[in-house]
Design an enzyme around this catalytic site. Structure first.
Site, PDB file in Angstrom:
ATOM      1  N   GLU A 141     -47.876  20.366 -24.688  1.00 48.14           N
ATOM      2  CA  GLU A 141     -48.388  21.552 -24.012  1.00 48.14           C
ATOM      3  C   GLU A 141     -49.314  22.316 -24.949  1.00 48.14           C
ATOM      4  O   GLU A 141     -48.843  23.171 -25.725  1.00 48.14           O
ATOM      5  CB  GLU A 141     -47.226  22.456 -23.596  1.00 48.14           C
ATOM      6  CG  GLU A 141     -46.327  21.842 -22.558  1.00 48.14           C
ATOM      7  CD  GLU A 141     -45.752  22.895 -21.621  1.00 48.14           C
ATOM      8  OE1 GLU A 141     -45.815  22.683 -20.411  1.00 48.14           O
ATOM      9  OE2 GLU A 141     -45.286  23.941 -22.098  1.00 48.14           O
TER      10      GLU A 141
ATOM     11  N   SER B  73     -51.630  24.441 -17.254  1.00 47.94           N
ATOM     12  CA  SER B  73     -52.516  24.604 -16.097  1.00 47.94           C
ATOM     13  C   SER B  73     -52.677  23.333 -15.261  1.00 47.94           C
ATOM     14  O   SER B  73     -53.767  23.044 -14.767  1.00 47.94           O
ATOM     15  CB  SER B  73     -53.882  25.144 -16.536  1.00 47.94           C
ATOM     16  OG  SER B  73     -53.724  26.434 -17.114  1.00 47.94           O
TER      17      SER B  73
ATOM     18  N   GLU C 232     -43.754  29.533 -25.453  1.00 46.33           N
ATOM     19  CA  GLU C 232     -43.399  30.953 -25.277  1.00 46.33           C
ATOM     20  C   GLU C 232     -42.136  31.291 -26.071  1.00 46.33           C
ATOM     21  O   GLU C 232     -41.997  32.399 -26.581  1.00 46.33           O
ATOM     22  CB  GLU C 232     -43.242  31.261 -23.777  1.00 46.33           C
ATOM     23  CG  GLU C 232     -44.604  31.308 -23.094  1.00 46.33           C
ATOM     24  CD  GLU C 232     -44.615  30.846 -21.647  1.00 46.33           C
ATOM     25  OE1 GLU C 232     -43.549  30.808 -21.008  1.00 46.33           O
ATOM     26  OE2 GLU C 232     -45.720  30.507 -21.156  1.00 46.33           O
TER      27      GLU C 232
ATOM     28  N   GLY D 122     -46.115  25.038 -14.703  1.00 48.43           N
ATOM     29  CA  GLY D 122     -45.708  26.441 -14.648  1.00 48.43           C
ATOM     30  C   GLY D 122     -46.169  27.063 -13.344  1.00 48.43           C
ATOM     31  O   GLY D 122     -45.570  26.861 -12.282  1.00 48.43           O
ATOM     32  N   GLY D 123     -47.276  27.800 -13.402  1.00 47.00           N
ATOM     33  CA  GLY D 123     -47.768  28.569 -12.253  1.00 47.00           C
ATOM     34  C   GLY D 123     -47.759  27.816 -10.931  1.00 47.00           C
ATOM     35  O   GLY D 123     -47.303  28.348  -9.904  1.00 47.00           O
TER      36      GLY D 123
ATOM     37  N   GLY E  22     -51.046  28.666 -18.727  1.00 44.98           N
ATOM     38  CA  GLY E  22     -51.233  29.889 -17.948  1.00 44.98           C
ATOM     39  C   GLY E  22     -52.644  30.454 -18.029  1.00 44.98           C
ATOM     40  O   GLY E  22     -52.896  31.581 -17.609  1.00 44.98           O
TER      41      GLY E  22
ATOM     42  N   ASN F 198     -41.401  24.475 -14.324  1.00 45.50           N
ATOM     43  CA  ASN F 198     -40.863  25.517 -15.201  1.00 45.50           C
ATOM     44  C   ASN F 198     -41.163  26.866 -14.536  1.00 45.50           C
ATOM     45  O   ASN F 198     -42.289  27.346 -14.585  1.00 45.50           O
ATOM     46  CB  ASN F 198     -41.553  25.407 -16.573  1.00 45.50           C
ATOM     47  CG  ASN F 198     -41.170  26.532 -17.516  1.00 45.50           C
ATOM     48  OD1 ASN F 198     -40.265  27.316 -17.228  1.00 45.50           O
ATOM     49  ND2 ASN F 198     -41.875  26.619 -18.639  1.00 45.50           N
ATOM     50  N   TRP F 199     -40.130  27.431 -13.918  1.00 41.35           N
ATOM     51  CA  TRP F 199     -40.348  28.666 -13.145  1.00 41.35           C
ATOM     52  C   TRP F 199     -40.562  29.876 -14.046  1.00 41.35           C
ATOM     53  O   TRP F 199     -40.976  30.930 -13.589  1.00 41.35           O
ATOM     54  CB  TRP F 199     -39.143  28.934 -12.232  1.00 41.35           C
ATOM     55  CG  TRP F 199     -38.937  27.942 -11.132  1.00 41.35           C
ATOM     56  CD1 TRP F 199     -39.451  26.666 -11.030  1.00 41.35           C
ATOM     57  CD2 TRP F 199     -38.144  28.132  -9.950  1.00 41.35           C
ATOM     58  NE1 TRP F 199     -39.019  26.070  -9.875  1.00 41.35           N
ATOM     59  CE2 TRP F 199     -38.214  26.945  -9.194  1.00 41.35           C
ATOM     60  CE3 TRP F 199     -37.367  29.186  -9.484  1.00 41.35           C
ATOM     61  CZ2 TRP F 199     -37.550  26.790  -7.973  1.00 41.35           C
ATOM     62  CZ3 TRP F 199     -36.695  29.040  -8.262  1.00 41.35           C
ATOM     63  CH2 TRP F 199     -36.798  27.847  -7.519  1.00 41.35           C
ATOM     64  N   LYS F 200     -40.215  29.758 -15.313  1.00 38.34           N
ATOM     65  CA  LYS F 200     -40.290  30.886 -16.256  1.00 38.34           C
ATOM     66  C   LYS F 200     -39.516  32.090 -15.696  1.00 38.34           C
ATOM     67  O   LYS F 200     -38.565  31.908 -14.952  1.00 38.34           O
ATOM     68  CB  LYS F 200     -41.748  31.213 -16.580  1.00 38.34           C
ATOM     69  CG  LYS F 200     -42.519  29.964 -17.031  1.00 38.34           C
ATOM     70  CD  LYS F 200     -43.854  30.246 -17.636  1.00 38.34           C
ATOM     71  CE  LYS F 200     -44.512  28.934 -18.029  1.00 38.34           C
ATOM     72  NZ  LYS F 200     -45.798  29.110 -18.683  1.00 38.34           N
TER      73      LYS F 200
ATOM     74  N   HIS G 192     -40.375  25.449 -25.932  1.00 36.00           N
ATOM     75  CA  HIS G 192     -41.579  25.882 -25.207  1.00 36.00           C
ATOM     76  C   HIS G 192     -42.377  26.852 -26.079  1.00 36.00           C
ATOM     77  O   HIS G 192     -41.796  27.650 -26.821  1.00 36.00           O
ATOM     78  CB  HIS G 192     -41.173  26.548 -23.886  1.00 36.00           C
ATOM     79  CG  HIS G 192     -42.350  26.777 -22.993  1.00 36.00           C
ATOM     80  ND1 HIS G 192     -43.187  27.850 -23.161  1.00 36.00           N
ATOM     81  CD2 HIS G 192     -42.843  26.056 -21.964  1.00 36.00           C
ATOM     82  CE1 HIS G 192     -44.150  27.773 -22.247  1.00 36.00           C
ATOM     83  NE2 HIS G 192     -43.959  26.701 -21.506  1.00 36.00           N
TER      84      HIS G 192
HETATM   85  P1  PGA Z   1     -48.803  26.647 -16.624  1.00 40.19           P
HETATM   86  O1  PGA Z   1     -47.497  26.571 -17.555  1.00 40.19           O
HETATM   87  O2  PGA Z   1     -48.752  25.426 -15.719  1.00 40.19           O
HETATM   88  O3  PGA Z   1     -48.689  27.922 -15.863  1.00 40.19           O
HETATM   89  O4  PGA Z   1     -49.981  26.600 -17.524  1.00 40.19           O
HETATM   90  C1  PGA Z   1     -47.030  25.358 -18.067  1.00 40.19           C
HETATM   91  C2  PGA Z   1     -45.849  25.594 -18.968  1.00 40.19           C
HETATM   92  O5  PGA Z   1     -45.842  26.600 -19.692  1.00 40.19           O
HETATM   93  O6  PGA Z   1     -44.900  24.792 -18.992  1.00 40.19           O
END
Ligand code: PGA
Length: 251
Positions: free
Chosen positions: A168, A214, A98, A235-236, A174, A9-11, A96
């Protein structure tokens, strides 16, 4: 036997030229490898069309990070399922945290999106998870149950073959704080039992449930080898080819 799915997930990261570099790096790093899992990348909308060309003849599949449930019309800023399909998407991340917290998406809205994605033959990666406050007040299972039951409302047995779930925990996204493999497994097992109650054992056993929050090269292997964890939503660590590939190799 469920096949694991690792999705990136590149966001809101990577402009078009950065997207091209990242995908090229991924492709060459994965080229000679025998993969034990499916690999999906979810770049921002602006890179999807280019990404589609770049991932052709590779094992990388394409997803989007969101969509709206209507077909077309006066919905400024929104993207439809058919539009995503027209640029080669097979998957779409929905619900998600977010989207839920920053953009106020409700279970009801997410449920409409889940239905639209399934009807449009996009595979939803349907996310749910508790906040730190909810975990600390022992409400994890209640929160997760509500999100899963309401998010999947009206989804038929037969449609459960075309959906991926992603647990999640919000406190792990994050933040660098990962759920321990046991903490994650406990929730995954709970969700699988819940799916058995909602559908049946066969359906529950077939559903891929990813963990996200994470996930990094140094914790992926352990998480990915828990009995009810069938992949990761990253994500990251998916923003660098090297770390994403190491996670993929952890399958
Ligand atoms: P993260 O994000 O790996 O940076 O914690 C995961 C996500 O939000 O899908």
């Amino acid at each position: 036997m469920r096949k694991k799915v690792i999705a990136g997930n590149w966001k809101m990261n990577m402009d078009l030229s950065e997207s091209i570099n990242l995908i090229s790096g991924l492709k060459s790093a994965l080229k000679e490898k025998k993969l034990n899992c499916n690999v999906v990348i979810c770049p921002p909308y602006i890179s999807l069309d280019t990404a589609r060309e770049l991932v052709k003849e590779s094992d990388i599949e394409l997803g989007a990070q969101n969509m709206y449930f209507e077909d077309s019309g006066a919905y400024t800023g929104e993207i439809s399922a058919e539009m995503l399909k027209s640029v080669g998407c097979k998957f779409v991340i929905l619900g998600h945290s977010e989207r839920r917290t920053i953009f106020g998406e409700t279970d009801e809205l997410i449920n409409k999106k889940v239905h639209k994605a399934i009807l449009s033959k996009l595979i939803p990666i349907f996310c749910f998870g508790e906040t730190l406050e909810e975990r600390e007040s022992n409400r994890t299972f209640d929160v997760v149950k509500k999100q899963v039951v309401e998010g999947l409302k009206g989804v038929l047995h037969s449609q459960m073959e075309s959906i991926i779930l992603a647990y999640e925990p919000v406190w792990a996204i994050g933040t660098g704080k990962t759920a321990t493999p046991d903490q994650a497994e406990e929730v995954h097992k709970f969700v699988r039992n819940l799916l058995e109650e909602m559908y049946n054992k066969e359906t529950a056993d077939g559903v891929v449930i990813q963990y996200g929050g994470s996930v990094k090269p140094d914790n992926a292997y352990e998480l990915l080898h828990m009995p009810n964890i069938d992949g990761a939503l990253v994500g990251g660590a998916c923003l660098k080819a090297e770390s994403f590939v190491k996670i993929i190799e952890g399958c």
